[in-house]
Scaffold this motif. Structure first.
Motif, short mmCIF file in Angstrom:
data_model
loop_
_atom_site.label_atom_id
_atom_site.label_comp_id
_atom_site.label_asym_id
_atom_site.label_seq_id
_atom_site.Cartn_x
_atom_site.Cartn_y
_atom_site.Cartn_z
N SER A 220 32.60 68.36 61.58
CA SER A 220 31.24 68.71 61.19
C SER A 220 31.18 69.87 60.20
O SER A 220 30.15 70.10 59.57
N TYR A 287 26.85 67.65 65.92
CA TYR A 287 25.94 66.64 65.38
C TYR A 287 24.68 66.52 66.24
O TYR A 287 24.72 66.69 67.47
N VAL A 309 24.43 67.17 60.89
CA VAL A 309 25.13 68.39 61.29
C VAL A 309 24.11 69.49 61.55
O VAL A 309 23.24 69.76 60.70
N ASP A 349 27.92 64.88 54.49
CA ASP A 349 27.06 65.23 55.61
C ASP A 349 25.75 65.86 55.13
O ASP A 349 24.68 65.60 55.68
#
Length: 810
Positions: A220, A287, A309, A349
């Motif tokens: 992440s 997450y 994230v 992300d």
């Protein structure tokens, strides 16, 4: 992105380089500079002024006469400000000074008393966005008593600057250039100058402290750094820092937020300051869970989808990672200790978070391009250094760092000089070798004969310099592409083995539409929202549309199944400025396969939409004529064209139809239904037509038969007619009568074969609401030459038709 010339000059010596020269250098070798403009240059011309005498105006109760000491002289200024006060200091714009709103100070008389300038408010100085209370006063802006009389305001607010406007699209591939130091490093390399200082090498004395535990779930984050800062007071930033942030489009808030933004714009590293007292003992990057809610600093609350994230305080989300901080842990005036976060996230992300939430920030802009994780610690040191410059006693804890990968490794690229020179082409006398140029740009180069082992610097290795061709581009832009000799390609000259009928038809339609039908081409997104799908299901039902797995935005989740939505959006964006909007588009749809065993089918379309202030009947006639002209250009002669009145869901009842052959309907056209227009925010009539290119292509005659030219001459007649200024050419054409092609060449019949626009004139002795339109009419008889009396009769008849329709001869 905006660049401050003064800010750049702190890192690289720009003496002798004017903003114009700098803009040209960057445009030719790095990126496109869209323009530049001075910023707060008036502040250097406005002095601190002391009110030495103050008397009432003899002829106006609300005006006062001031004797103002400007440091160099005492001048008389008349003001109506209620808060002017004897012995106080105010900004004085004297004769010749130009203010941000465009006003230039001149000598004036106010009710008979001379005034040689103006005492200014914060609004007149253009600084009301600063976090500076005097600038927001409704009246003159009072200045501190300790400011020196005669000193220019720039001594306290910062020097006048020049702001360069960078085209963001031209630096999308250069994550290192999304900050001032990145550009300074680039400019230093191009000019061959050393850097004055490197803020990415900032240091600060640290001390042990008990920090929250930092955890990263999976991948992440690439790296996450955190530290505590104390020994400060939350307050307004110095005026010079505030004005610098304002120059690059950032509104000042307080010293903590302003320093955070300064670090962002200086080295390109996003960071976030949490109030330490509002955090627990566990900071976790992981997450989001489906339907998890988070309140953000902009006052909005979002229900998150699974997989974005987030930064958690224990189990509670307190920030949308890389995008925006949360509302519950922000700093306030009472904050005494910070937990400063500086992290690097995977660009995919952050792009996903922006796409799913619709939030884009200065931080996300940079993370979307990919940032160098090596700057994460440097941002914390730089933050502490800047805060310590303002306030003594600032302390910084040791920095805790957790990483999920070794981001220090760099894969070298192996190329040869022959490869580079072959790709670039012939360049004349070169001052530097390939290796020398790369070293100037910060690359480590090991020369092994004609082979170069090149290691990109840390700031260029993230999705930027990865293959040999990237190095070729670096060398090419450094030398300058204009230095590369233009030589013809040594390739065989062969006739293409096959013709691309679709491309030829597209080019022909573009030429016909733009040059003869006076339509303007538009390019719309190839994506649809769910509402767009329901607007028109003629080519494909909404249920059959293809949904994208990773769409750019939630309103762009499906591939286009109809041209209608895109053209209506273009109409909506343009018709208020231009009542007669005429658009066309040639692109492709993504349609279902003809059977389950095949892949989806790409089908190119031709479509158009127009608005008009003319009578609806005339516009409907013109749309039919446009469709007929296109069919004729594709090989379907007008006498073979079949038009029908046929209803369809997107059109107004009774105002639509089809056109094609007796066996196949090719075009649909008509006036769009008001309910559909209302969904797109359009309040005017819109006419629309479309067809698939494959159906038009089927009309093309592969081996056209030769037709000899006419033996008898045509008769041309030019005339100029006066019509309403907002009137359209179609009204003249309708009054002229039917324009017919000559199909039979054996009939002794004279027909009007052409009626074309020549020019339009306004002004002169015409009325304001009139215009003069010059036209050319062409008659032809295929069997004989027309006699003069026949020609005279045709010309008189045309003039009479025009006069009956209300168009006078000029």
């Amino acid at each position: 992105m905006k660049l401050s010339y003064n800010w750049l000059n702190e890192f690289v010596d720009l003496s002798g380089i004017t903003p114009v020269e700098l803009a040209n250098l960057l445009t030719m070798k790095t990126c496109e500079v869209e323009g530049f403009e001075p910023f707060m240059d008036h502040m250097a011309k406005i002095p601190v002024a002391l009110i030495e005498e103050l008397t009432k105006h003899p002829d106006a109760d609300k005006l006062k006469i001031c004797k103002v000491n400007t440091g160099k002289e005492t001048v008389q200024i008349v003001t109506g400000a209620a808060n002017v006060e004897l012995g106080k200091k105010f900004p004085a714009a004297l004769v010749g000074v130009k203010l941000p709103d465009g006003r230039e100070m001149t000598k004036a008389k106010l009710r008979g008393v001379e005034s040689f300038g103006m005492l200014c408010s914060g609004g007149e100085l253009g600084i009301t966005q600063l976090d500076y209370a005097p600038a927001k006063i409704d009246g003159l802006m009072p200045l501190p008593d300790d400011w020196k009389v005669g000193a220019p305001l720039s001594d306290y607010f910062g020097a006048a600057d020049v702001i360069l406007d960078i085209d963001n699209k031209s630096i999308t591939h250069r994550p290192d250039l999304w900050c001032h130091f990145g550009f300074a490093r680039e400019i230093a390399a191009l000019l061959g100058k050393p850097l004055k200082k490197n803020p990415e090498e900032a240091t600060f004395k640290t001390q042990p402290a008990k920090l929250p535990k930092i955890e990263i779930e999976g991948r992440s984050a690439i790296t996450y750094c955190g530290a505590e800062l104390a020994g400060f007071k939350v307050q307004s930033s110095p005026l010079a820092r505030q004005l610098r942030l304002l120059s690059v489009g950032q509104k000042p808030i307080n010293n903590i937020v302003d320093i955070s933004n300064s670090v962002l714009f200086e080295i390109g590293q996003p960071n976030h300051a949490f109030d330490r007292s509002k955090l627990g003992e566990l900071v976790r990057v992981d997450y989001s869970k489906a339907k998890e809610k988070i309140a953000l600093l902009d006052g909005t609350t979002h229900e998150l989808p699974e997989g974005l994230v987030v930064i958690r305080d224990g189990s509670t989300p307190v920030a949308l990672a890389g995008v925006m901080g949360g509302a519950g842990t922000e700093t306030t005036a009472a904050t005494e200790k910070l937990f400063l976060e500086s992290a690097t996230f995977h660009r995919s992300d952050i792009r996903k978070a922006v796409s799913k939430t619709g939030i884009r920030s200065d931080s996300s802009q940079r993370f979307e391009k990919a940032q160098n994780p090596g700057k994460a610690k440097a941002a914390i040191y730089r933050f502490a250094s800047l805060l310590a410059e303002e306030q003594g006693g600032v302390t910084l804890s040791e920095i805790a760092e957790v990483s999920t990968e070794d981001y220090t490794k760099t894969q070298p690229i192996i190329v040869t000089n022959e490869f580079i020179d072959q790709k670039l082409g012939h360049i004349g006398n070169r001052a530097d070798s390939n290796a020398a140029i790369l070293k100037r740009l910060g690359f480590a180069v090991e020369e092994k004969g004609a082979t170069l082992v090149v290691t990109p610097p840390a700031w260029r290795k993230w999705y930027d310099i990865t293959i040999g061709e990237d190095l070729v581009e670096e060398i090419g832009r450094f030398i300058g592409y204009k230095e590369i000799a233009i030589e013809p390609a040594l390739v065989p000259c062969e006739t293409p083995r096959s013709r691309n009928g679709v491309r030829e038809l597209e080019h022909g339609l573009r030429d016909l539409s733009a040059n003869h039908l006076h339509l303007t081409e538009v390019l719309n997104y190839a994506f649809h929202s769910e509402n767009d799908l329901k607007a028109d299901e003629f080519f494909c039902t909404a249920s059959e549309a293809m949904r994208m797995q990773n769409s750019l935005h939630s309103d762009m989740a499906f591939l286009r199944i109809s041209p209608l939505a895109g053209l209506l959006r273009s109409i909506q964006a343009n018709y208020r400025e231009e009542g007669n909007t005429r658009l066309f588009e040639i692109e492709k749809l993504m349609l279902p396969p003809e059977n389950a065993t095949l892949a989806r089918r790409e089908a190119y379309f031709y479509a158009g939409a127009l608005t008009s202030e003319a009578e609806p009947a005339l516009v409907a006639q013109e749309v039919g004529a446009i469709v007929s002209t296109i069919l004729a250009s594709c090989g379907l002669m007008r006498h073979d064209q079949v038009f029908t009145n046929e209803a369809h869901g997107i059109f107004n009842p009774g105002r639509s139809g089809t056109a094609g052959t007796k066996d196949k309907k090719i075009f649909r056209f008509g006036e769009i239904h008001p309910k559909i227009l209302a969904e797109f925010g359009i309040k005017t009539r819109v006419w629309y037509f479309d067809a698939l290119i494959e159906n038009l292509l089927a009309l093309k005659v592969e081996n056209p038969t030769y037709r000899p030219p006419f033996a008898q001459p045509a008769v041309d007649f030019d005339l100029t007619l006066v019509m309403p200024k907002r009137g359209e050419f179609t009204a003249l054409k309708a009054a002229a009568g039917v324009v017919q092609p000559l199909v039979r060449r054996d009939l002794d019949k004279t027909v009007l074969v052409s009626f074309e626009h020549v020019s339009t004139f306004t002004g002169g002795n015409l009325k304001e609401n009139e215009k003069a339109v010059s036209v050319r009419a062409v008659w032809r008889n295929p069997t004989r030459t027309l006699a003069s009396d026949e020609i005279k009769k045709l010309q008189d008849g045309l003039i009479l038709k025009m006069q009956k329709a209300g168009f006078s001869l000029r």
